[in-house]
Design a protein around this motif. Structure first.
Motif, PDB file in Angstrom:
ATOM      1  N   SER A  16     -25.732 -35.679   7.733  1.00  0.00           N
ATOM      2  CA  SER A  16     -26.418 -35.919   6.469  1.00  0.00           C
ATOM      3  C   SER A  16     -25.601 -35.339   5.313  1.00  0.00           C
ATOM      4  O   SER A  16     -24.898 -34.339   5.466  1.00  0.00           O
ATOM      5  N   SER A  17     -25.710 -35.973   4.147  1.00  0.00           N
ATOM      6  CA  SER A  17     -25.033 -35.450   2.958  1.00  0.00           C
ATOM      7  C   SER A  17     -25.955 -34.558   2.127  1.00  0.00           C
ATOM      8  O   SER A  17     -25.568 -34.086   1.066  1.00  0.00           O
ATOM      9  N   VAL A  18     -27.166 -34.317   2.614  1.00  0.00           N
ATOM     10  CA  VAL A  18     -28.135 -33.486   1.897  1.00  0.00           C
ATOM     11  C   VAL A  18     -27.953 -32.035   2.360  1.00  0.00           C
ATOM     12  O   VAL A  18     -28.750 -31.490   3.113  1.00  0.00           O
ATOM     13  N   VAL A  19     -26.856 -31.452   1.890  1.00  0.00           N
ATOM     14  CA  VAL A  19     -26.480 -30.097   2.282  1.00  0.00           C
ATOM     15  C   VAL A  19     -26.494 -29.223   1.043  1.00  0.00           C
ATOM     16  O   VAL A  19     -25.953 -29.592   0.003  1.00  0.00           O
ATOM     17  N   LEU A  20     -27.124 -28.072   1.150  1.00  0.00           N
ATOM     18  CA  LEU A  20     -27.231 -27.124   0.042  1.00  0.00           C
ATOM     19  C   LEU A  20     -26.313 -25.947   0.320  1.00  0.00           C
ATOM     20  O   LEU A  20     -26.378 -25.341   1.389  1.00  0.00           O
ATOM     21  N   SER A  21     -25.457 -25.626  -0.643  1.00  0.00           N
ATOM     22  CA  SER A  21     -24.585 -24.463  -0.478  1.00  0.00           C
ATOM     23  C   SER A  21     -25.329 -23.199  -0.902  1.00  0.00           C
ATOM     24  O   SER A  21     -26.301 -23.258  -1.656  1.00  0.00           O
ATOM     25  N   LYS A  22     -24.854 -22.079  -0.435  1.00  0.00           N
ATOM     26  CA  LYS A  22     -25.472 -20.798  -0.775  1.00  0.00           C
ATOM     27  C   LYS A  22     -25.388 -20.544  -2.284  1.00  0.00           C
ATOM     28  O   LYS A  22     -26.342 -20.071  -2.891  1.00  0.00           O
ATOM     29  N   ASP A  23     -24.267 -20.897  -2.895  1.00  0.00           N
ATOM     30  CA  ASP A  23     -24.109 -20.703  -4.337  1.00  0.00           C
ATOM     31  C   ASP A  23     -25.061 -21.592  -5.131  1.00  0.00           C
ATOM     32  O   ASP A  23     -25.633 -21.159  -6.129  1.00  0.00           O
ATOM     33  N   ALA A  24     -25.237 -22.829  -4.683  1.00  0.00           N
ATOM     34  CA  ALA A  24     -26.175 -23.730  -5.366  1.00  0.00           C
ATOM     35  C   ALA A  24     -27.604 -23.210  -5.242  1.00  0.00           C
ATOM     36  O   ALA A  24     -28.378 -23.268  -6.201  1.00  0.00           O
ATOM     37  N   ALA A  25     -27.957 -22.686  -4.070  1.00  0.00           N
ATOM     38  CA  ALA A  25     -29.304 -22.132  -3.874  1.00  0.00           C
ATOM     39  C   ALA A  25     -29.536 -20.935  -4.793  1.00  0.00           C
ATOM     40  O   ALA A  25     -30.621 -20.785  -5.364  1.00  0.00           O
ATOM     41  N   LYS A  26     -28.517 -20.084  -4.952  1.00  0.00           N
ATOM     42  CA  LYS A  26     -28.633 -18.942  -5.866  1.00  0.00           C
ATOM     43  C   LYS A  26     -28.847 -19.419  -7.297  1.00  0.00           C
ATOM     44  O   LYS A  26     -29.690 -18.885  -8.016  1.00  0.00           O
ATOM     45  N   SER A  27     -28.105 -20.433  -7.711  1.00  0.00           N
ATOM     46  CA  SER A  27     -28.235 -20.956  -9.071  1.00  0.00           C
ATOM     47  C   SER A  27     -29.614 -21.558  -9.309  1.00  0.00           C
ATOM     48  O   SER A  27     -30.223 -21.342 -10.355  1.00  0.00           O
ATOM     49  N   ILE A  28     -30.105 -22.306  -8.333  1.00  0.00           N
ATOM     50  CA  ILE A  28     -31.435 -22.906  -8.459  1.00  0.00           C
ATOM     51  C   ILE A  28     -32.507 -21.826  -8.527  1.00  0.00           C
ATOM     52  O   ILE A  28     -33.431 -21.895  -9.344  1.00  0.00           O
ATOM     53  N   ALA A  29     -32.380 -20.802  -7.690  1.00  0.00           N
ATOM     54  CA  ALA A  29     -33.360 -19.711  -7.694  1.00  0.00           C
ATOM     55  C   ALA A  29     -33.324 -18.950  -9.024  1.00  0.00           C
ATOM     56  O   ALA A  29     -34.379 -18.576  -9.551  1.00  0.00           O
ATOM     57  N   ARG A  30     -32.140 -18.746  -9.579  1.00  0.00           N
ATOM     58  CA  ARG A  30     -32.037 -18.079 -10.884  1.00  0.00           C
ATOM     59  C   ARG A  30     -32.702 -18.907 -11.971  1.00  0.00           C
ATOM     60  O   ARG A  30     -33.411 -18.381 -12.826  1.00  0.00           O
ATOM     61  N   LEU A  31     -32.458 -20.209 -11.957  1.00  0.00           N
ATOM     62  CA  LEU A  31     -33.050 -21.090 -12.953  1.00  0.00           C
ATOM     63  C   LEU A  31     -34.570 -21.098 -12.845  1.00  0.00           C
ATOM     64  O   LEU A  31     -35.275 -20.949 -13.855  1.00  0.00           O
ATOM     65  N   ILE A  32     -35.077 -21.230 -11.641  1.00  0.00           N
ATOM     66  CA  ILE A  32     -36.536 -21.247 -11.439  1.00  0.00           C
ATOM     67  C   ILE A  32     -37.146 -19.905 -11.840  1.00  0.00           C
ATOM     68  O   ILE A  32     -38.187 -19.860 -12.495  1.00  0.00           O
ATOM     69  N   GLY A  33     -36.505 -18.807 -11.480  1.00  0.00           N
ATOM     70  CA  GLY A  33     -37.005 -17.482 -11.851  1.00  0.00           C
ATOM     71  C   GLY A  33     -37.017 -17.278 -13.353  1.00  0.00           C
ATOM     72  O   GLY A  33     -37.973 -16.728 -13.911  1.00  0.00           O
ATOM     73  N   ALA A  34     -35.953 -17.736 -14.023  1.00  0.00           N
ATOM     74  CA  ALA A  34     -35.902 -17.594 -15.485  1.00  0.00           C
ATOM     75  C   ALA A  34     -36.977 -18.450 -16.154  1.00  0.00           C
ATOM     76  O   ALA A  34     -37.650 -18.001 -17.087  1.00  0.00           O
ATOM     77  N   LEU A  35     -37.141 -19.678 -15.677  1.00  0.00           N
ATOM     78  CA  LEU A  35     -38.182 -20.542 -16.244  1.00  0.00           C
ATOM     79  C   LEU A  35     -39.578 -19.982 -16.004  1.00  0.00           C
ATOM     80  O   LEU A  35     -40.439 -20.030 -16.892  1.00  0.00           O
ATOM     81  N   ASP A  36     -39.804 -19.443 -14.817  1.00  0.00           N
ATOM     82  CA  ASP A  36     -41.101 -18.846 -14.512  1.00  0.00           C
ATOM     83  C   ASP A  36     -41.389 -17.673 -15.441  1.00  0.00           C
ATOM     84  O   ASP A  36     -42.473 -17.576 -16.014  1.00  0.00           O
ATOM     85  N   GLY A  37     -40.421 -16.787 -15.602  1.00  0.00           N
ATOM     86  CA  GLY A  37     -40.606 -15.651 -16.505  1.00  0.00           C
ATOM     87  C   GLY A  37     -40.789 -16.086 -17.945  1.00  0.00           C
ATOM     88  O   GLY A  37     -41.621 -15.534 -18.674  1.00  0.00           O
ATOM     89  N   PHE A  38     -40.030 -17.105 -18.358  1.00  0.00           N
ATOM     90  CA  PHE A  38     -40.143 -17.629 -19.724  1.00  0.00           C
ATOM     91  C   PHE A  38     -41.542 -18.179 -19.973  1.00  0.00           C
ATOM     92  O   PHE A  38     -42.185 -17.855 -20.976  1.00  0.00           O
ATOM     93  N   LEU A  39     -42.029 -18.998 -19.051  1.00  0.00           N
ATOM     94  CA  LEU A  39     -43.365 -19.589 -19.228  1.00  0.00           C
ATOM     95  C   LEU A  39     -44.467 -18.539 -19.146  1.00  0.00           C
ATOM     96  O   LEU A  39     -45.454 -18.610 -19.891  1.00  0.00           O
ATOM     97  N   ASN A  40     -44.314 -17.560 -18.266  1.00  0.00           N
ATOM     98  CA  ASN A  40     -45.306 -16.474 -18.197  1.00  0.00           C
ATOM     99  C   ASN A  40     -45.330 -15.676 -19.493  1.00  0.00           C
ATOM    100  O   ASN A  40     -46.396 -15.279 -19.966  1.00  0.00           O
ATOM    101  N   GLY A  41     -44.152 -15.413 -20.075  1.00  0.00           N
ATOM    102  CA  GLY A  41     -44.092 -14.700 -21.352  1.00  0.00           C
ATOM    103  C   GLY A  41     -44.775 -15.460 -22.461  1.00  0.00           C
ATOM    104  O   GLY A  41     -45.496 -14.896 -23.284  1.00  0.00           O
ATOM    105  N   ILE A  42     -44.576 -16.772 -22.492  1.00  0.00           N
ATOM    106  CA  ILE A  42     -45.232 -17.607 -23.502  1.00  0.00           C
ATOM    107  C   ILE A  42     -46.739 -17.616 -23.294  1.00  0.00           C
ATOM    108  O   ILE A  42     -47.513 -17.497 -24.247  1.00  0.00           O
ATOM    109  N   GLN A  43     -47.180 -17.741 -22.041  1.00  0.00           N
ATOM    110  CA  GLN A  43     -48.617 -17.758 -21.773  1.00  0.00           C
ATOM    111  C   GLN A  43     -49.277 -16.445 -22.164  1.00  0.00           C
ATOM    112  O   GLN A  43     -50.366 -16.441 -22.736  1.00  0.00           O
TER     113      GLN A  43
END
Length: 112
Positions: free
Chosen positions: A10-37
């Protein structure tokens, strides 16, 4: 170059670096939205807050969102460590189709 799974091809392979970047983005967005709320749910207590213009309110909400994102950084880092430890272990890649973990293939591995 597209990395393919060594088990199911399969070509649906996630690298460790990509997973870290996605987790950072989701964490930042979550904190941003919680701060706004949190900021939006506070009732204005001063007379100047009642006269606040829409642009001023938008900037205040953005500043509170950025503050929320930075305050949630430690939690995001803990989540990233857990993803690296439990999803990838010591490997570099994770197949999202079959769940196989493996290291990034080198050119030597790809030659017959």
């Amino acid at each position: 170059m597209t990395i393919r799974c060594l088990i199911c091809n399969s070509s649906v392979v996630l690298s460790k670096d990509a997973a870290k970047s996605i987790a950072r983005l989701i964490g930042a967005l979550d904190g941003f939205l919680n701060g706004i709320q949190r900021s939006a749910s506070k009732s204005p207590t001063t007379a100047s807050a009642h006269n606040e213009k829409p642009l001023e309110r938008a900037f205040r909400l953005m500043i509170d969102g950025v503050a929320g994102a930075s305050s949630s950084w430690a939690t995001t880092q803990d989540f990233i460590r857990d993803v690296r430890k439990y999803q990838f272990m010591e490997y570099d890649c994770l197949c999202l189709r079959c769940g196989a973990t493996f290291d990034t293939p080198t050119e030597e591995d790809e030659q017959p």
